[in-house]
Design an enzyme around this catalytic site. Structure first.
Site, PDB file in Angstrom:
ATOM      1  N   CYS A 250       0.831  -1.196   0.000  1.00 42.69           N
ATOM      2  CA  CYS A 250       0.000   0.000   0.000  1.00 42.69           C
ATOM      3  C   CYS A 250       0.873   1.258   0.000  1.00 42.69           C
ATOM      4  CB  CYS A 250      -0.929  -0.004   1.208  1.00 42.69           C
ATOM      5  SG  CYS A 250      -0.054  -0.160   2.777  1.00 42.69           S
TER       6      CYS A 250
ATOM      7  N   TYR B 229      -6.402 -12.083  -5.524  1.00 40.33           N
ATOM      8  CA  TYR B 229      -5.984 -11.835  -4.137  1.00 40.33           C
ATOM      9  C   TYR B 229      -6.805 -12.685  -3.178  1.00 40.33           C
ATOM     10  CZ  TYR B 229      -4.940  -9.038   0.083  1.00 40.33           C
ATOM     11  OH  TYR B 229      -4.544  -8.614   1.333  1.00 40.33           O
TER      12      TYR B 229
ATOM     13  N   HIS C 211      -4.376 -12.531   3.778  1.00 39.38           N
ATOM     14  CA  HIS C 211      -4.422 -11.550   4.867  1.00 39.38           C
ATOM     15  C   HIS C 211      -5.788 -11.411   5.535  1.00 39.38           C
ATOM     16  CE1 HIS C 211      -1.025  -9.771   2.279  1.00 39.38           C
ATOM     17  NE2 HIS C 211      -0.460 -10.381   3.307  1.00 39.38           N
TER      18      HIS C 211
ATOM     19  N   ASP D 181       2.351 -11.128   8.508  1.00 37.50           N
ATOM     20  CA  ASP D 181       3.054 -11.042   7.231  1.00 37.50           C
ATOM     21  C   ASP D 181       4.078  -9.912   7.245  1.00 37.50           C
ATOM     22  OD1 ASP D 181       3.657 -11.574   4.552  1.00 37.50           O
ATOM     23  OD2 ASP D 181       2.113 -10.214   3.827  1.00 37.50           O
TER      24      ASP D 181
END
Length: 679
Positions: free
Chosen positions: A31, A171, A174, A262
């Site tokens: 991000c 995706y 997470h 992560d």
């Protein structure tokens, strides 16, 4: 210098479906805190990664649909054809340097707030959303919703191809992905063909992969980002998922869940920490595998390839700290790598709805706005010499950039060692990698003939003027207040001047700390809890008290708060929340509950006061009062830098030093906008 042959394997091309990565350096999706609200800023930032040698450069998440609104967390968008032109500048810029461009398509499902569009978020079943403490529940997707989602993802994949991307992600990681939520029974209580059995729960993921391959597979590689520990127990395992889908994606991007794990900080995890969890993947698929682990050492990278853990070296934070990491390895300049310190200040930007920043690399997301570059600086604009007083993070960065520009630089530090607060704080448990902030800059400075470094050199205003340096920067830092004035206490705490009241600076200077010790923490960052760990490890009885409702609330932004309390409890540290310091007596402190009620007495032989800091700017004030004398000593400017001007985090001090040195010969103020780019 030439590349060490040991690292040749890192520069081999890798075939990924229909495209070829020029080397094994893979900037994994990460991000920015701004996304397409500032398209020129993110384009320039990604371009510099490609310029620095990353063979693949990926974006952050790009929303595939209007009904997955991640706002206020900024995202890219690919749910309308009009978005193509806006996002196409990114792959164009990446391609200019011979790298592949990747985009991470995603629908965040239960993690969406949808506050702007004001329609329910979507999920496998009706459940409370993950995005906040607000009592939102998602809508359980019906068959029409699932059909629409598949079409939206397919259309977004086509737009990604049309925009020029070479690798298009599906995706499922997470806990932030609708696809991963379908795989987990805690979110998926469906009884149709998309729920129940393992095969049913991975059905939607399989279908989306097949749709994406069908839509763009001839032109683009299709990558699957998957957290190998996201499903466990009766849900199946990551091993089962990889085995079931082994040959379907063109690339497996594997990691561990959730984001807090992560992107674990160096305090709790060291380089390569994900290896044990992900190494099984290579044995189950013939497709290339990329994994992450805060890799900064080329030897560790080679080991990952040789040991068949992965085919591509994934990196997010290390690529932020040093966008030129691959090129430095290729050119045999290993000692020039600016290594990530794993502090997660980058993450704190995203989680505070602001542009991502970096402690090591102050140029990050300043590439477009200020024209800064992580490696290249403008030549000096005058023959002025520079005197910097203070060798902490601000002073060292200012000295380095001024010297790189060609200025003659003298740096004087009052203490016997350089590094300032970095040197002191990095002595605490788990922070040893923070010394990289000091060591990298010192290594560069010591190779420069136009730099003079002095320690044990406390200077007065008279002595500073006698140097007759036109440019003077005061970077003398800040010291912790002893009187208790801070975020909650607006006036001094009665009894604060007792002998058993000390500050963190006193502790670093070697003051004797006696048991029991009370740490009063209004700071709320890492320092109070790390001092508590240190004291407890030394065998002292420790009480950590805070007026906040949580221990170390700031560390929620660096994604390590949830690990701090267990670490303290393991060391038998007593925790007192919602307790405000009221007064101090000879062997105790009296605390008030912030919500009222009877005061609490805490016995303590030592009280460590951790509230706010005072800038040490007396030298600046002395010099400012003598402004009329400056011309007699050829002084043209005197500036404060970093904590000396306004105490802040280390990243802010480094940025301040960089900003000073780049602006030495700039008359007008440097771009004051609050965002990296204004529309």
């Amino acid at each position: 210098m030439s590349r060490d042959s040991r690292y040749d394997v890192l520069f081999e091309p890798v075939q990924i479906g229909p495209v070829t990565a020029p080397n094994r350096f893979f900037q994994a999706p990460h991000c920015t805190g701004i996304s397409d609200s500032a398209p020129r800023a993110i384009t320039r930032m990604r371009e510099i990664k490609a310029e620095g040698g990353w063979g693949v450069v990926c974006t952050e998440i790009a929303e595939v649909s209007h009904d997955t609104e991640f706002w206020p967390f900024p995202s890219l968008h690919l749910w309308r054809d009009e978005h193509v032109a806006q996002i196409a500048t990114i792959p164009d810029a990446i391609h200019r340097h011979g790298a592949l461009a990747g985009v991470e398509l995603g629908h965040v499902g239960l993690a969406a707030g949808n506050r702007g569009i004001r329609i329910p978020p979507l999920g496998p079943s009706s459940a409370l959303t993950l995005e906040s403490v607000e009592p939102f529940q998602c809508k359980a997707m019906d068959k029409t919703d699932i059909k629409n989602f598949r079409k939206q993802h397919r259309d977004a994949a086509r737009r990604a191809r049309d925009a020029g991307f070479d690798i298009v992600y599906v995706y499922a990681s997470h806990g932030l992905s609708l696809l991963s939520q379908f795989m987990q029974s805690r979110y998926n209580q469906r009884s149709d063909e998309y729920g129940g059995s393992f095969e049913n729960r991975i059905r939607l993921l399989r279908e989306v992969l097949e749709d994406t391959k069908d839509e763009i597979g001839a032109d683009c590689a299709v990558a699957l980002r998957f957290a190998v520990n996201e499903i466990t127990g009766e849900d199946g395992t990551g091993h089962d998922v990889v085995e079931a889908l082994a040959e379907l994606p063109d690339l497996w991007d594997v990691n561990i869940s959730d984001w807090t794990e992560d992107s674990a900080t160096s305090r709790f995890a060291k380089e390569g920490y994900q290896e044990a969890a992900v190494r099984f993947v290579k044995a189950l698929t013939t497709k290339p595998v990329v994994s992450v682990g805060r890799f900064t050492s080329p030897d560790t990278m080679v080991q990952q390839i040789r040991n068949r853990v992965c085919d591509l070296i994934g990196a997010a934070r290390p690529s932020i700290a040093d966008p030129y990491l691959p090129k430095k390895i290729e050119e045999g300049r290993i000692d020039a790598i600016r290594e990530c310190i794993g502090c997660n200040i980058c993450v704190s930007g995203e989680l505070s709805y602001s542009p991502v920043r970096c402690t090591q690399n102050p140029t990050f997301l300043e590439e477009f706005r200020r024209g800064w570059h992580p490696e290249n600086v403008r030549p000096k604009g005058s023959d002025d010499a520079v005197l910097i007083v203070g060798g902490g993070p601000a002073g060292l960065e200012a000295a380095l950039i001024a010297a790189k520009r060609g200025y003659d630089v003298t740096l004087a530090e009052a203490r016997t060692t350089l590094g300032g607060r970095v040197t002191r704080e990095a002595s605490l448990p788990g922070l040893s990698e923070w010394t990289r902030v000091r060591d990298w800059r010192l290594h560069q400075l010591r190779q420069m003939a136009n730099v003079s470094l002095y320690t044990s050199s406390e200077l007065s205003a008279d002595e500073i003027l006698s140097f007759q340096r036109p440019r003077v920067a005061i970077a003398t830092g800040a010291l912790w207040r002893k009187d208790g004035i801070g975020r909650f206490n607006e006036t001094a705490v009665p009894g604060w001047d007792a002998n058993h009241v000390v500050t963190p600076d006193d502790v670093f200077d070697g003051v004797e700390v006696q048991s029991p010790v009370l740490i009063y923490d209004e700071d709320g960052t890492y320092l109070g809890n790390l001092l508590a760990e240190q004291f407890a490890s030394d065998g002292l009885d420790v009480i950590l008290a805070t007026p906040a409702s949580e221990i170390a609330p700031y560390l929620a932004l660096t994604m390590e708060q949830h690990k701090v309390v267990p670490a303290l409890l393991d060391r038998s540290v007593r925790l007192e929340r919602l307790k405000q310091m009221a007064s101090i007596d000879r062997a105790c402190a009296r605390m008030n509950c912030v919500h009222g009620g009877e005061p609490m007495r805490i016995d303590a032989q030592t009280i460590v006061m951790l509230t706010s800091r005072m800038p040490q700017d007396q030298l600046f004030q002395d010099l400012s009062s003598r402004r009329s004398d400056w011309s007699d000593f050829h002084v043209t400017s005197v500036n404060r830098l970093g904590d000396c001007e306004a105490p802040n985090i280390i990243a802010a001090a480094v940025h301040a030093g960089h900003r000073y040195a780049t602006g030495l010969d700039v008359n007008e103020p440097q771009i004051p906008e609050s965002l990296p780019e204004r529309s």
